[in-house]
Design a protein around this motif. Structure first.
Motif, PDB file in Angstrom:
ATOM      1  N   UNK A   1      50.189  15.420  14.135  1.00 34.96           N
ATOM      2  CA  UNK A   1      49.528  16.363  15.025  1.00 34.96           C
ATOM      3  C   UNK A   1      50.561  17.176  15.786  1.00 34.96           C
ATOM      4  N   UNK A   2      50.289  18.457  15.900  1.00 34.93           N
ATOM      5  CA  UNK A   2      51.092  19.306  16.775  1.00 34.93           C
ATOM      6  C   UNK A   2      50.504  19.189  18.185  1.00 34.93           C
ATOM      7  N   UNK A   3      51.177  19.792  19.153  1.00 31.78           N
ATOM      8  CA  UNK A   3      50.645  19.792  20.516  1.00 31.78           C
ATOM      9  C   UNK A   3      49.278  20.465  20.550  1.00 31.78           C
ATOM     10  N   UNK A   4      49.124  21.519  19.766  1.00 29.87           N
ATOM     11  CA  UNK A   4      47.834  22.206  19.685  1.00 29.87           C
ATOM     12  C   UNK A   4      46.767  21.279  19.116  1.00 29.87           C
ATOM     13  N   UNK A   5      47.098  20.570  18.052  1.00 33.06           N
ATOM     14  CA  UNK A   5      46.153  19.639  17.445  1.00 33.06           C
ATOM     15  C   UNK A   5      45.728  18.536  18.404  1.00 33.06           C
ATOM     16  N   UNK A   6      46.703  17.979  19.125  1.00 31.91           N
ATOM     17  CA  UNK A   6      46.375  16.925  20.095  1.00 31.91           C
ATOM     18  C   UNK A   6      45.475  17.471  21.197  1.00 31.91           C
ATOM     19  N   UNK A   7      45.774  18.678  21.655  1.00 29.04           N
ATOM     20  CA  UNK A   7      44.968  19.284  22.710  1.00 29.04           C
ATOM     21  C   UNK A   7      43.541  19.513  22.235  1.00 29.04           C
ATOM     22  N   UNK A   8      43.364  20.008  21.031  1.00 29.33           N
ATOM     23  CA  UNK A   8      42.021  20.247  20.496  1.00 29.33           C
ATOM     24  C   UNK A   8      41.257  18.932  20.380  1.00 29.33           C
ATOM     25  N   UNK A   9      41.906  17.898  19.873  1.00 26.47           N
ATOM     26  CA  UNK A   9      41.254  16.589  19.718  1.00 26.47           C
ATOM     27  C   UNK A   9      40.848  16.022  21.078  1.00 26.47           C
ATOM     28  N   UNK A  10      41.749  16.081  22.048  1.00 25.36           N
ATOM     29  CA  UNK A  10      41.433  15.564  23.383  1.00 25.36           C
ATOM     30  C   UNK A  10      40.299  16.356  24.033  1.00 25.36           C
ATOM     31  N   UNK A  11      40.306  17.665  23.847  1.00 24.93           N
ATOM     32  CA  UNK A  11      39.242  18.493  24.408  1.00 24.93           C
ATOM     33  C   UNK A  11      37.910  18.188  23.742  1.00 24.93           C
TER      34      UNK A  11
END
Length: 107
Positions: free
Chosen positions: A83-93
């Motif tokens: 996961x990139x930072x963007x991917x982690x952020x989307x998943x957490x959101x």
């Protein structure tokens, strides 16, 4: 213009039936989460990202990222399988929105 945006949103909208059908097709495991809340959270995220980035993202892509770790290439959610930072952020959101809907039953 507004009519086209509403038409596109209607085409990408994910229903709870589609969530159940996709899970039945993709895995033999029981769906333990609320399909109404999953569809609501994914629809909200798809609308947000389509408005921000002018992409043709479907809500099902967000569901596949969240539950099956499938990448969304146009959002660069993965790099070399991680996961990139963007991917982690989307998943957490997505997780946050799912529990907001589940706890408040805003659907």
């Amino acid at each position: 213009m507004l009519g086209q945006m509403q038409k596109n949103y209607y085409n990408m909208k994910l229903t709870s039936k589609q969530v159940r059908d996709y899970f039945d097709w993709r895995t033999d495991q029981e769906l333990k989460h609320c399909p109404d809340c999953i569809s609501a959270a994914c629809n909200e995220m798809a609308l947000k990202y389509n408005n921000e980035f002018d992409n043709d993202l479907n809500a099902i892509e967000f569901m596949k990222l969240l539950f099956f770790n499938d990448p969304i290439p146009m959002l660069h959610t993965h790099s070399y399988g991680f996961h990139t930072a963007t991917g982690r952020n989307i998943i957490e959101t997505l997780q946050m929105k799912y529990y907001e809907y589940k706890n408040n039953i805003i659907i």
